[in-house]
Design a protein around this motif. Structure first.
Motif, short mmCIF file in Angstrom:
data_model
loop_
_atom_site.label_atom_id
_atom_site.label_comp_id
_atom_site.label_asym_id
_atom_site.label_seq_id
_atom_site.Cartn_x
_atom_site.Cartn_y
_atom_site.Cartn_z
N PRO A 290 -4.83 2.03 -8.16
CA PRO A 290 -5.31 3.17 -7.36
C PRO A 290 -6.66 2.91 -6.68
O PRO A 290 -6.84 3.27 -5.51
CB PRO A 290 -5.41 4.29 -8.39
CG PRO A 290 -4.37 3.96 -9.40
CD PRO A 290 -4.34 2.46 -9.48
N HIS B 70 1.36 4.12 -3.01
CA HIS B 70 1.14 5.56 -2.76
C HIS B 70 2.42 6.35 -3.04
O HIS B 70 2.38 7.46 -3.54
CB HIS B 70 0.70 5.79 -1.31
CG HIS B 70 -0.76 5.55 -1.09
ND1 HIS B 70 -1.74 6.39 -1.57
CD2 HIS B 70 -1.41 4.55 -0.46
CE1 HIS B 70 -2.93 5.92 -1.23
NE2 HIS B 70 -2.75 4.80 -0.55
N MET C 211 8.27 8.93 2.87
CA MET C 211 7.66 7.61 2.64
C MET C 211 8.73 6.54 2.44
O MET C 211 8.55 5.38 2.83
CB MET C 211 6.72 7.68 1.43
CG MET C 211 5.53 8.59 1.69
SD MET C 211 4.63 9.04 0.18
CE MET C 211 3.55 7.63 0.01
N TYR D 61 -4.66 7.41 2.17
CA TYR D 61 -3.41 7.65 2.88
C TYR D 61 -3.32 9.14 3.21
O TYR D 61 -3.44 9.98 2.31
CB TYR D 61 -2.26 7.20 1.97
CG TYR D 61 -0.88 7.50 2.47
CD1 TYR D 61 -0.39 6.89 3.62
CD2 TYR D 61 -0.06 8.39 1.78
CE1 TYR D 61 0.89 7.16 4.06
CE2 TYR D 61 1.22 8.65 2.23
CZ TYR D 61 1.68 8.03 3.37
OH TYR D 61 2.94 8.30 3.81
N ARG E 183 -6.49 1.02 -3.40
CA ARG E 183 -5.64 1.53 -2.32
C ARG E 183 -6.47 2.08 -1.18
O ARG E 183 -7.54 2.64 -1.40
CB ARG E 183 -4.74 2.65 -2.85
CG ARG E 183 -3.65 2.13 -3.75
CD ARG E 183 -2.82 3.25 -4.31
NE ARG E 183 -2.19 2.78 -5.55
CZ ARG E 183 -1.61 3.57 -6.45
NH1 ARG E 183 -1.57 4.87 -6.24
NH2 ARG E 183 -1.09 3.06 -7.53
N GLN F 237 0.84 -1.20 0.00
CA GLN F 237 0.00 0.00 0.00
C GLN F 237 0.88 1.25 0.00
O GLN F 237 0.68 2.16 -0.79
CB GLN F 237 -0.89 0.03 1.26
CG GLN F 237 -2.08 -0.91 1.23
CD GLN F 237 -3.23 -0.38 0.38
OE1 GLN F 237 -3.30 0.80 0.05
NE2 GLN F 237 -4.15 -1.26 0.01
N LEU F 238 1.85 1.25 0.90
CA LEU F 238 2.70 2.44 1.03
C LEU F 238 3.53 2.64 -0.24
O LEU F 238 3.67 3.77 -0.74
CB LEU F 238 3.61 2.28 2.25
CG LEU F 238 4.48 3.48 2.60
CD1 LEU F 238 3.63 4.71 2.91
CD2 LEU F 238 5.38 3.17 3.80
#
Lengths: 372, 152
Positions: free
Chosen positions: A350, A296, A318, A356, A353, A292-293
């Motif tokens: 996208p 993003h 990040m 965030y 996700r 996920q991170l």
């Protein structure tokens, strides 16, 4: 006239997109080696790998600057941007697997294949051949030769159509030293042929050595201490011996011995994937969080290289977060196995996700307003 | 630890999850379960440690991350038990701060290791980073904490 400036540019953009993808695709394998060793038990190797991936990040940024300078647009938040590991890397004379694997002799061998220097002399500035414009599918033998082809394309286009028509990109899209800090050398703002060739020289020299030497050119470019190029730095690990400044590429290093501890390595599974781990296990939970991170993060980078350069600050934050998450993953044993999980670097579309907080649309808009 | 049916380390992991409120992945991710198991065993002594693990085993928690109402009441009782109150709060402080706490400002308090300081759950809980370690990136202090939320 079958070919137009537009069609030539399309080829150039495709090559630069390949260059950006190539630079990025080396980073997860390098990070996997880096994350699985410890600064205290493998000090030399830890520092070498760290210095290399920092420079790969600079290379990717430089390639994006060149792309933007010639009117292209880097595409980064895109499922085709990331290879599925293990991936094949193909050059004119060799093909090999590149994977997310722990630090080992085998992983360093792969890194040597990636960074292999050119045997042939590369183009030096001012020297070029005309009419070489043709599509490339990494039919070169080394990354340096691939960039050499891009150089020739640039020179040919400027020669044929003039610098203004080739370097017609929006100048506000450039990443500047103000946006980028602390790693691998200084960013070059690209707005003409000379700067573009300089940026490519940095990339190639850091990777495989300047003009048939083991030196990475950073002493000349950035006033740093003399150090050897990536290929030779990896070779120092592999052969457990450092180069002396007077050593030459085709001979073994003759400098000080290096302490490499091949056993003090976290036993990570090869090419970890979130779906390999049972649902509900810590490995699965952390692997999904990592993906996920990472996804993003690719969006943050994409936006940063397409006009919102201040997002680089968030993207770097990040990266640190991914580093800490990777460390957590490497503490998670894979159920029914003695091995540990690791960072998968998988792309999440996208729409799949989670939201965030750093990239909520309003906050991105905010960044944009502050910047203007 | 003869009286226990389950592996003591697994019981300690469950105990740590219910006491801290963090997920199993976060607890395991610190890499400190074994270190803390050894620390607590050494500090509390085998007898009292075994008694606590026995108590948590008897509660029969099906899901330590989301205990049932009944389990939650039982855990609360355990935490309030006169014999367990101090050790249990020491275990919580150990996970959150990386420190074995004997008493406020006691000279016998100690940080277990540099990792235990860095992996203190307090930093996650307040979305900050341990001072001097795990740097978050230049300028990121200007942003709200980075977390994932589910889409509405």
């Amino acid at each position: 006239m079958s070919k137009t400036l537009e069609s030539y540019k399309k080829q150039l953009h495709d090559n630069l997109q390949t260059a950006i993808e190539l630079e990025h695709s080396t980073i997860p394998p390098y990070l996997a080696a880096y994350f699985t060793i410890n600064q205290d038990t493998n000090t030399f190797s830890w520092n070498v790998i760290r210095s290399v991936f920092m420079e790969e990040m600079l290379h990717m940024t430089l390639a994006c600057n060149i792309m933007n300078a010639v009117g292209g647009h880097p595409s980064i938040d895109n499922p085709k941007f990331i290879p599925e590991y293990p991936t094949k890397m193909e050059f004119a004379d060799r093909k090999f697997d590149v994977g997310i694997i722990k630090f080992s002799k085998a992983s360093i061998e792969t890194f040597l294949e990636i960074e292999k220097p050119s045997e042939d002399k590369l183009m030096v500035r001012g020297e070029y051949a005309k009419n070489l414009m043709q599509p490339i599918k990494l039919k070169e033998k080394t990354i340096g030769e691939f960039y050499n082809t891009i150089k020739k394309q640039l020179v040919y286009l400027v020669d044929t159509y003039g610098e203004d028509k080739v370097f017609n990109g929006d100048k506000s899209l450039q990443i500047t030293p103000k946006d980028y800090y602390g790693g691998g050398g200084e960013i070059v703002v690209v707005d003409n042929l000379d700067k573009a060739l300089f940026a490519i020289d940095i990339i190639v020299d850091q990777g495989e050595g300047a003009a048939g030497t083991i030196d990475d050119g950073d002493d000349a470019y950035f006033g740093q201490d003399q150090e050897v190029a990536h290929y030779f730095r990896f070779n120092e690990i592999y052969l457990e011996q450092q180069y002396k400044p007077t050593d030459v590429p085709n001979k073994k290093p003759t400098g000080e011995k290096v302490d490499v501890n091949w056993d003090a390595v976290i036993d990570m599974v090869n090419n970890p994937k979130a779906s390999d781990f049972p649902e509900g296990s810590p490995a699965r939970e952390k692997a999904e969080e990592f993906n996920q991170l990472y996804s993003h993060f690719l969006r943050a980078l994409h936006l940063a290289f397409n006009g919102q350069s201040s997002l680089i600050v968030k993207a770097i934050g990040m990266m640190y977060q991914m580093k800490y998450l990777a460390a957590e993953l490497l503490n998670c044993q894979v159920p029914n196995s003695k091995q540990f999980a690791g960072p998968p670097f998988e792309y999440i579309m996208p729409e799949a996700r989670k939201q965030y907080t750093w990239l909520i649309d309003e906050l991105i808009a905010d960044t944009k307003t502050q910047q203007n | 630890m003869k009286s226990l049916k389950k592996k003591p380390i697994d019981l300690f992991e469950n105990l740590s999850i219910v006491l801290t409120g963090f997920s199993k992945a976060d607890i395991v991710g610190t890499g400190l379960v074994q270190t803390y198991f050894d620390t607590v065993k050494k500090e509390l002594g085998k007898e009292i440690f075994e008694a606590i693990l026995n108590a948590i085993e008897n509660i029969k928690i099906s899901n330590p991350e989301h205990p049932s109402d009944k389990n939650a009441r039982q855990i609360k009782d355990l935490m309030g038990n006169i014999n367990f109150k101090t050790p249990v709060s020491q275990i919580i402080q150990l996970w959150y701060t990386g420190e074995w706490v004997v008493g406020t400002f006691s000279p016998e308090n100690y940080i277990v290791s540099s990792e235990s300081y860095l992996e203190g759950l307090i930093w996650k809980a307040i979305a900050a980073h341990p001072m001097g370690g795990k740097q978050p990136g230049y300028g990121t202090w200007g942003f709200p904490p980075q977390t994932f939320t589910s889409k509405n």
